[in-house]
Design a protein around this motif. Structure first.
Motif, PDB file in Angstrom:
ATOM      1  N   VAL A  19      -2.915   2.796  -7.057  1.00  0.00           N
ATOM      2  CA  VAL A  19      -3.306   4.185  -7.307  1.00  0.00           C
ATOM      3  C   VAL A  19      -2.383   5.155  -6.585  1.00  0.00           C
ATOM      4  CG1 VAL A  19      -5.145   5.898  -7.135  1.00  0.00           C
ATOM      5  CG2 VAL A  19      -5.716   3.476  -7.484  1.00  0.00           C
ATOM      6  N   HIS A  53      -8.937   6.653   0.915  1.00  0.00           N
ATOM      7  CA  HIS A  53      -9.524   5.604   1.756  1.00  0.00           C
ATOM      8  C   HIS A  53      -8.453   4.545   1.999  1.00  0.00           C
ATOM      9  CE1 HIS A  53     -10.160   4.116  -2.324  1.00  0.00           C
ATOM     10  NE2 HIS A  53     -10.640   2.962  -1.921  1.00  0.00           N
ATOM     11  N   ASP A  57      -4.939  -0.984  -2.525  1.00  0.00           N
ATOM     12  CA  ASP A  57      -4.369  -0.450  -3.770  1.00  0.00           C
ATOM     13  C   ASP A  57      -4.064   1.047  -3.643  1.00  0.00           C
ATOM     14  OD1 ASP A  57      -7.228  -0.301  -3.685  1.00  0.00           O
ATOM     15  OD2 ASP A  57      -7.348   0.077  -5.839  1.00  0.00           O
ATOM     16  N   HIS A  58      -4.590   1.686  -2.588  1.00  0.00           N
ATOM     17  CA  HIS A  58      -4.375   3.121  -2.375  1.00  0.00           C
ATOM     18  C   HIS A  58      -3.327   3.420  -1.295  1.00  0.00           C
ATOM     19  CE1 HIS A  58      -7.919   4.308  -4.886  1.00  0.00           C
ATOM     20  NE2 HIS A  58      -8.139   3.017  -4.699  1.00  0.00           N
ATOM     21  N   ASP A 159     -12.158   6.108  -5.872  1.00  0.00           N
ATOM     22  CA  ASP A 159     -13.035   4.963  -6.140  1.00  0.00           C
ATOM     23  C   ASP A 159     -14.439   5.355  -5.736  1.00  0.00           C
ATOM     24  OD1 ASP A 159     -10.583   3.769  -6.546  1.00  0.00           O
ATOM     25  OD2 ASP A 159     -10.927   2.106  -5.151  1.00  0.00           O
ATOM     26  N   HIS A 221      -8.264   3.378 -13.218  1.00  0.00           N
ATOM     27  CA  HIS A 221      -8.752   2.306 -12.327  1.00  0.00           C
ATOM     28  C   HIS A 221      -9.527   1.222 -13.073  1.00  0.00           C
ATOM     29  CE1 HIS A 221     -10.175   0.612  -8.436  1.00  0.00           C
ATOM     30  NE2 HIS A 221      -9.271   1.369  -7.867  1.00  0.00           N
TER      31      HIS A 221
HETATM   32 ZN   LIG Z   1      -9.020   1.340  -5.768  1.00  0.00          ZN
END
Ligand SMILES: [Zn+2]
Ligand SMILES: [Zn+2]
Length: 253
Positions: A19, A53, A57-58, A159, A221
């Motif tokens: 992401v 957060h 993946d971020h 998310d 997502h």
């Molecule tokens: Zn995520």
């Protein structure tokens, strides 16, 4: 406002593994793949990175971004996140083992990064954009953001499973034009979506009714393994103004 979800597969495809949104090329929301942009000039134009957060993946390419854009001097990327997220990133990533401690290596004359703690419901202005961090519900403390350029506002819930405060604030903004809304799992994995703080199509359909406003719902997502199944299930719900994000497309909103 120009918004792009950066591609995150090799070669670039519709599959979303990571992401990173770019807003007006200057603000990144999350750093999943921003450090992988082939055009280093585009990486250098990113001056502010908001982390929603600490999930990998971020943040996956954050160490790479900061390495790539570093030049000797005091000019550097500003990292904006809640203080616990900044602390996790420092201790668990920039800890001198996984990656050099860019926080400790930054001083008044030479900087890799500047960390700015942010708090939910406390807007700040960067790159001509008002960014409002808002709480969401994701199992770990996570924020979504509302980004407003004074003409158009776009909501990024990041998310999140079912949540409320986010929608109250987003819905109060008369300029809200689009929401980049997650739908991670198909309905067959509804329980997994619930325990991990994500949406599946049936909860997505309930959630979007919390916003009493006509907006573009841009789905992001989707877990790549289930992307087609999620698309079929969402399409069957007949939700107006629903579309699936195209990574790498510049959305003019
Ligand atoms: Zn995520
Ligand atoms: Zn997450």
């Amino acid at each position: 406002m120009k918004v792009e979800l950066l591609p995150s597969s090799v070669p670039a495809s519709e599959a979303q593994f990571l992401v990173s949104f770019l807003v007006n090329d200057a603000l990144a929301i999350d750093a999943g793949s921003v450090g992988l942009l082939a055009d280093l000039g585009r990486q250098e134009r990113v001056r502010h990175v908001v982390l929603t957060h600490e999930h990998v993946d971020h943040i996956a390419s954050l160490p790479i971004l900061l390495e790539n854009v570093y030049q000797p001097g005091s000019d550097c990327v500003e990292l904006l996140a809640c203080s616990d997220v900044l602390d996790f990133i420092h201790r668990d990533v920039f800890n001198g083992r996984v990656w050099p401690d860019f926080f400790a290596l930054s001083n008044d004359v030479d900087r890799f990064v500047t960390a700015t703690p942010i708090r939910v419901l406390e807007p700040l202005v960067r790159a001509g954009l008002t960014i409002t961090p808002l709480p969401v519900s994701h199992g770990v403390d996570a924020i979504g953001v509302l980004v407003d350029d004074g003409t158009t506002a776009v909501a990024f819930p990041s998310d999140s499973g079912p949540t409320d405060v986010f929608w109250r604030h987003a819905g109060a903004c008369p300029r809200l034009a689009a929401v980049f809304m997650e739908c991670s799992f198909p309905d067959s994995l509804r329980e997994l979506a619930a325990v991990t703080g994500h949406h599946c199509p049936s909860t997505f359909a309930i959630e979007i009714r919390k916003l009493d406003r006509d907006v573009r719902w841009i789905v992001v997502h989707r877990k790549p393994r289930y992307a087609a199944e999620i698309a079929r299930e969402l399409a069957a719900l007949g939700i107006p103004n629903l579309e699936f994000v195209v990574p790498g497309r510049a959305y003019e909103l």
